[in-house]
Write a protein that holds these residues in place. Structure first.
Motif, PDB file in Angstrom:
ATOM      1  N   ARG A 105       0.835  -1.199   0.000  1.00  0.00           N
ATOM      2  CA  ARG A 105       0.000   0.000   0.000  1.00  0.00           C
ATOM      3  C   ARG A 105       0.872   1.251   0.000  1.00  0.00           C
ATOM      4  NH1 ARG A 105      -2.908   2.386   4.686  1.00  0.00           N
ATOM      5  NH2 ARG A 105      -1.634   0.884   5.780  1.00  0.00           N
ATOM      6  N   GLN A 123      -4.191   6.512  -3.902  1.00  0.00           N
ATOM      7  CA  GLN A 123      -4.723   5.395  -3.126  1.00  0.00           C
ATOM      8  C   GLN A 123      -4.801   4.123  -3.957  1.00  0.00           C
ATOM      9  OE1 GLN A 123      -5.067   5.832   0.058  1.00  0.00           O
ATOM     10  NE2 GLN A 123      -4.472   7.950  -0.232  1.00  0.00           N
ATOM     11  N   CYS A 126      -1.058   0.911  -5.674  1.00  0.00           N
ATOM     12  CA  CYS A 126      -0.423  -0.046  -4.771  1.00  0.00           C
ATOM     13  C   CYS A 126       0.338  -1.080  -5.573  1.00  0.00           C
ATOM     14  CB  CYS A 126      -1.463  -0.771  -3.934  1.00  0.00           C
ATOM     15  SG  CYS A 126      -2.315   0.300  -2.788  1.00  0.00           S
TER      16      CYS A 126
END
Ligand code: FES
Length: 142
Positions: A105, A123, A126
């Protein structure tokens, strides 16, 4: 007849020896834990490249002692993560400084956070996470 047998044998050997993520044997082997390294070979604060079942990965141990196994190529601009900076909690890409935790992450994206704080794309950037476990002083992945 011998040509047909040789062809069938070659096909069987290919089925059994190809272990990439998009192969039958690769899909089967990924259902089980696989040893990837010996724990004592990796000191805290270091990272090293690995090639496991046709995939290029980076194994690291951060300064808190947590192991991470992430894609070898950063999801941002594909820099080699094995050259990254191992920090207290994660691995920082040496190119633009994005910080990833042991699950892959993205925790920080310097400049991106300041330039476009409303953007949610960070976001979604990853690295693929890798399950990992320590058994009998070996690193495992699934
Ligand atoms: S290439 Fe890794 S942060 Fe840009």
């Amino acid at each position: 007849m011998q040509v047909e047998q040789a062809t069938a044998m070659a096909e069987r050997l290919k089925l059994l020896t190809q272990t990439g993520p998009d192969t039958d044997m690769g899909r089967l082997l990924r259902k089980f834990w696989q040893p990837v390294a010996v724990s004592q070979d990796l000191q805290a604060g270091t990272a090293r490249p690995l090639r496991v079942m046709g995939e290029d990965l980076t194994l690291y141990k951060d300064l808190s002692g947590t192991y991470g196994l992430v894609d070898r190529h950063c999801p941002h601009r594909r820099a080699d993560t094995s050259y990254g900076f191992v920090e207290a909690c994660g691995l920082r890409c040496n190119y633009h400084g994005w910080l990833f935790d042991q699950t892959g992450r993205c925790l920080e994206a310097p400049y991106e956070d300041a330039a476009a704080p409303q953007a949610q794309s960070i976001q979604n950037q990853c690295t693929r996470r890798r399950s990992r476990k320590c058994r009998a002083r070996c690193r495992w992945r699934r």
